[in-house]
Design an enzyme around this catalytic site. Sequence first.
Site, PDB file in Angstrom:
ATOM      1  N   ASP A  11       0.864  -1.183   0.000  1.00  0.00           N
ATOM      2  CA  ASP A  11       0.000   0.000   0.000  1.00  0.00           C
ATOM      3  C   ASP A  11       0.895   1.225   0.000  1.00  0.00           C
ATOM      4  O   ASP A  11       1.712   1.410   0.913  1.00  0.00           O
ATOM      5  CB  ASP A  11      -0.898   0.028   1.245  1.00  0.00           C
ATOM      6  CG  ASP A  11      -1.989  -1.029   1.192  1.00  0.00           C
ATOM      7  OD1 ASP A  11      -2.422  -1.372   0.084  1.00  0.00           O
ATOM      8  OD2 ASP A  11      -2.388  -1.506   2.265  1.00  0.00           O
ATOM      9  N   ASP A 130     -13.611  -3.557  -1.950  1.00  0.00           N
ATOM     10  CA  ASP A 130     -13.507  -3.352  -0.507  1.00  0.00           C
ATOM     11  C   ASP A 130     -14.895  -3.533   0.083  1.00  0.00           C
ATOM     12  O   ASP A 130     -15.881  -3.039  -0.478  1.00  0.00           O
ATOM     13  CB  ASP A 130     -12.986  -1.948  -0.197  1.00  0.00           C
ATOM     14  CG  ASP A 130     -11.552  -1.739  -0.685  1.00  0.00           C
ATOM     15  OD1 ASP A 130     -10.827  -2.739  -0.826  1.00  0.00           O
ATOM     16  OD2 ASP A 130     -11.177  -0.575  -0.932  1.00  0.00           O
TER      17      ASP A 130
END
Length: 252
Positions: A11, A130
């Site tokens: 990330d 998500d």
Amino acid sequence: MAEKKIIPCLDMKDGRVVKGVQFVNLRDAGDPVELAAFYEEQGADELVFLDIAATNEGRETMLDVVRKVAEQITIPFTVGGGIRTVEQMKAVIDAGADKVSIGTAAYDNPHLFKEGAEALGPDRIVAAIDAKFVDEAGTWRVVIHGGNTVTDKDVVEWAKEAAELGAGEILLTSMDRDGEKSGYDLEMTKAVVDAVDVPVIASGGAGTIDDFYAAFTKANAAGALAASVFHFKETSVKEVKAELKRRGIDLK
């Protein structure tokens, strides 16, 4: 049964790898190029690079970092964050990525999956989903804008739609479990696996080798993605793969 994959996730924010809990309280985890090379050396089957701030900042993925990472590794490499057009997908592939991951942009324009699959092939298109469990609804809902917006879209239905439109893989992240190290959301993962005909990568919640094992044996995920446990040396890709092979999991 297809070989299972262990996938570290990088990330990215401000040029560094970061990791938080439920998408907030980010900690620095290192340099993306160094980590990518390290994880390949450890035996990672693939890498995922997510420019987590790109969408909310209204900019494109940092292609210079993608190029530097791609120069260091030979394993498949998925890149996501801020990709909103087929032209941007092509630019990411040209920079060295093998696959592109699309989330919010495809939610706003589902035909982006179809356009991307037609231009690059479905094997290069990953639907990044998500998810958050919504008590009032009694099910999981799609979350967009880097975890900031909970939609009314059912996760399983969205995964089916994404696959039908052309996504060749689903990257399914439980926002509830993200960074918690309490195990993957096996119920949600299995529900999506059972609903689609494309590989599903479990993400969000890896804390122990048992969690990886459960993702494969109980949810039948095609791959298990993790960040915190690898970045902060709580276990290693090499250790996880050795133990899973000992337990009879067929890995790449």
